[in-house]
Motif scaffolding. Sequence first.
Motif, mmCIF file in Angstrom:
data_model
loop_
_atom_site.group_PDB
_atom_site.id
_atom_site.type_symbol
_atom_site.label_atom_id
_atom_site.label_comp_id
_atom_site.label_asym_id
_atom_site.label_seq_id
_atom_site.Cartn_x
_atom_site.Cartn_y
_atom_site.Cartn_z
ATOM 1 N N ASP A 3 87.952 -51.525 -23.639
ATOM 2 C CA ASP A 3 87.781 -52.626 -22.687
ATOM 3 C C ASP A 3 88.595 -52.430 -21.415
ATOM 4 O O ASP A 3 88.118 -52.731 -20.313
ATOM 5 C CB ASP A 3 88.154 -53.956 -23.343
ATOM 6 C CG ASP A 3 87.130 -54.417 -24.365
ATOM 7 O OD1 ASP A 3 86.000 -53.871 -24.383
ATOM 8 O OD2 ASP A 3 87.459 -55.322 -25.150
ATOM 9 N N ASN A 7 86.994 -52.193 -17.754
ATOM 10 C CA ASN A 7 87.362 -53.111 -16.679
ATOM 11 C C ASN A 7 87.801 -52.342 -15.433
ATOM 12 O O ASN A 7 87.414 -52.693 -14.310
ATOM 13 C CB ASN A 7 88.471 -54.055 -17.144
ATOM 14 C CG ASN A 7 87.996 -55.040 -18.182
ATOM 15 O OD1 ASN A 7 86.797 -55.250 -18.371
ATOM 16 N ND2 ASN A 7 88.926 -55.650 -18.891
ATOM 17 N N ASN A 80 91.755 -58.947 -19.727
ATOM 18 C CA ASN A 80 90.586 -58.903 -18.848
ATOM 19 C C ASN A 80 90.981 -58.816 -17.371
ATOM 20 O O ASN A 80 90.160 -59.046 -16.493
ATOM 21 C CB ASN A 80 89.701 -60.135 -19.075
ATOM 22 C CG ASN A 80 90.375 -61.428 -18.652
ATOM 23 O OD1 ASN A 80 91.594 -61.513 -18.568
ATOM 24 N ND2 ASN A 80 89.574 -62.444 -18.395
ATOM 25 N N LYS A 109 84.780 -60.543 -16.391
ATOM 26 C CA LYS A 109 84.106 -61.356 -17.411
ATOM 27 C C LYS A 109 82.674 -60.855 -17.552
ATOM 28 O O LYS A 109 81.972 -60.703 -16.549
ATOM 29 C CB LYS A 109 84.117 -62.830 -17.003
ATOM 30 C CG LYS A 109 83.459 -63.769 -17.991
ATOM 31 C CD LYS A 109 83.580 -65.205 -17.502
ATOM 32 C CE LYS A 109 82.878 -66.163 -18.437
ATOM 33 N NZ LYS A 109 82.956 -67.543 -17.921
#
Length: 132
Positions: A3, A7, A80, A109
């Motif tokens: 992740d 990102n 995030n 997101k």
Amino acid sequence: MNDLEANKNVVTRLFTAFGNADIAQIVDLLHDEATWWVSGSLSISGTYTKAEMEKLLVGMHDLVDGAIKLTPQGFTAEGNRVAAEAESMANTKSGRVYNNLYHFLFEIKDGKVFRVKEYMDPMHVQAVFFEA
């Protein structure tokens, strides 16, 4: 790709789109509910929705010869959020050079840019784009 790398990849793609003056790609990388906050007390400072950001990008593109290239100097990612230091370079149609330093904080997101906080030297923006 984990992740954090995914990102950072979204942010890298955004910087690449800026360097290519690809406004459609920049807008496509923004979440439908995205907001983009610009620091300072300039006429362009404040918070923009996705649609408002697209209008700002078109206006800025009309002031430069080519594109505003954003070169990342480094990324820090956690959860995030991606923090990025970057340097811009552009030649304006008025003959001035736009070379600013930035710190961006991106919130990702659903694989898109959801929130942006953009910190830069507003006096340089004023001198290059808004002074006669």
